[in-house]
Write a protein that holds these residues in place. Structure first.
Motif, PDB file in Angstrom:
ATOM      1  N   TYR A   1       0.844  -1.196   0.000  1.00  0.00           N
ATOM      2  CA  TYR A   1       0.000   0.000   0.000  1.00  0.00           C
ATOM      3  C   TYR A   1       0.881   1.249   0.000  1.00  0.00           C
ATOM      4  N   ASP A   2       0.261   2.400  -0.174  1.00  0.00           N
ATOM      5  CA  ASP A   2       1.009   3.652  -0.230  1.00  0.00           C
ATOM      6  C   ASP A   2       1.464   4.085   1.161  1.00  0.00           C
ATOM      7  N   TYR A   3       2.689   4.587   1.237  1.00  0.00           N
ATOM      8  CA  TYR A   3       3.193   5.210   2.461  1.00  0.00           C
ATOM      9  C   TYR A   3       3.041   6.720   2.329  1.00  0.00           C
ATOM     10  N   LEU A   4       2.663   7.365   3.439  1.00  0.00           N
ATOM     11  CA  LEU A   4       2.473   8.810   3.433  1.00  0.00           C
ATOM     12  C   LEU A   4       3.409   9.474   4.428  1.00  0.00           C
ATOM     13  N   HIS A   5       4.254  10.353   3.912  1.00  0.00           N
ATOM     14  CA  HIS A   5       5.107  11.211   4.741  1.00  0.00           C
ATOM     15  C   HIS A   5       4.550  12.623   4.576  1.00  0.00           C
TER      16      HIS A   5
END
Length: 370
Positions: A94-98
């Motif tokens: 899944y997408d990682y969000l910073h």
């Protein structure tokens, strides 16, 4: 018009022109770009919710219900369009969000309830992101791959290649999304992200997102940056880049879609710069004053939908009333919840453990239990 501390709501920004169409359109257009009318209304509703929560948050900071506010009024189009397109979940597939501290709209669009934002703003022990011990907008949600937000400017850009490297090795279509402001691009962390995402033969699926409101606290970007566009910084690294009008949800949606598809398919980085407004100053440290003369993305998109016949004034009013009521209810509920106590000071700093003598409830010890 001068800046002012008045509490008038941007949701009541004057009567819009009446729509002239009689049949609802299938799509909403900006030049050659389109999104469906159904999607446009979803984006608009989330933008209203975001603005309502931001305005209620500013009132909390002025009334003493909260100690500090910082947020993103004026960035609703970018934030909502991003949040609705994130591949949400846990782990490298899944997408990682910073993120940074102006991404309330991202979290609401992803499904975060308003009260979780208010709990952090009001420093309640029930705050799921930091247990009431961090500034508002400093989100951390493990089950959604939302990496803890820090107040230290732009460090998220140095962290992003780490999660992207793991995703590259894992395979699949998960990408790393990292968001920051244009002022932070003067930090070395931004250059680090460009460098580590483009090493020969080791390109990484990092989508670098810069929201350019043209001011770093109170410093005009044109006094510190020689580039005409921040996206020009990608050229020496061979990174694809684009600059988009962040005050147009149709253009933002499509620009994000293109960038995400590229990163997912090619497993390479992309830099997208969105030109946005800053409607309430930097933070409550500057009084959260309303800045006039900036484009209000919510008002302009509302008018666009009215002109297209995609919505009517009664529905707009109902959406705004519902959003205000939701924000008010979140504040009422959160203010009844407990604040952190003295015994909470050292809690939640480490993972629980039965083997550590100093922090028996907080620390796991060395890897492998040794």
């Amino acid at each position: 018009m001068p800046e002012t501390n008045e509490d008038s709501s941007d949701l009541d920004s004057g009567p819009p022109r009446r729509a002239t169409r009689t049949a609802a359109p299938a799509v909403i257009r900006s030049g050659r770009e389109v999104i469906s009318a159904e999607l446009a209304l979803t984006v608009f509703r989330q933008m209203i919710r975001t603005r309502a929560l931001e305005e209620r948050s500013i009132k909390m900071s002025k009334s003493g219900e909260a100690y500090f506010w910082i947020g993103g009024p004026g960035e609703e189009a970018f934030n909502v369009c991003l949040g609705l397109q994130v591949h949400r979940g846990h782990g490298p597939a899944y997408d990682y969000l910073h993120l940074h501290y102006r991404n309330c709209g991202v979290m609401l669009a992803m499904g975060m309830p308003m009260i979780d934002h208010v709990r952090q703003l009001a420093m309640r022990r029930t705050d799921p992101h930091s247990r009431g011990r961090n500034f508002v907008g400093h989100y951390a949600i493990k089950k959604w791959n939302v990496v803890p937000v820090t107040s230290v400017i732009e460090v998220q850009f140095a962290m992003a290649p780490g999660t992207a490297l793991m995703q590259k090795r894992h395979g699949g279509e998960g990408i790393t999304l990292v968001v920051g402001g244009e002022a932070g691009t003067a930090e070395g962390d931004f250059e680090t992200c460009l460098n580590w995402s483009t090493r020969p033969g080791q390109d990484l699926p990092v989508l670098m997102l810069v929201t350019n409101n043209r001011f770093g606290i109170s410093t005009d970007v044109h006094t510190v940056s020689a580039e005409k566009q921040i996206s020009d910084r990608a050229a020496p690294y061979g990174v694809r880049a684009e600059t988009v009008d962040g005050n147009d949800p149709v253009l933002v949606w499509n620009a994000l879609d293109r960038a995400m598809r590229y990163c997912r398919r090619e497993r390479k980085p992309f830099l997208l710069e969105a030109m946005v407004s800053r409607l309430h100053g930097h933070s409550s440290s500057s009084g959260a004053q309303r800045v006039w003369g900036e484009t209000d993305v919510l008002a302009s998109f509302e008018q666009k939908l009215l002109d297209a016949g995609a919505i009517d004034e009664a529905t707009v009013r109902a959406m705004k009333d519902e959003a205000r009521a939701e924000a008010d209810a979140a504040v009422v509920a959160a203010m009844k919840e407990p604040e952190p106590g003295r015994d909470d000071l050292y809690k939640f700093s480490y993972a629980p453990s039965d083997v550590d003598a100093v922090y028996p409830g907080d620390y796991t010890g060395l890897p492998g239990g040794k």
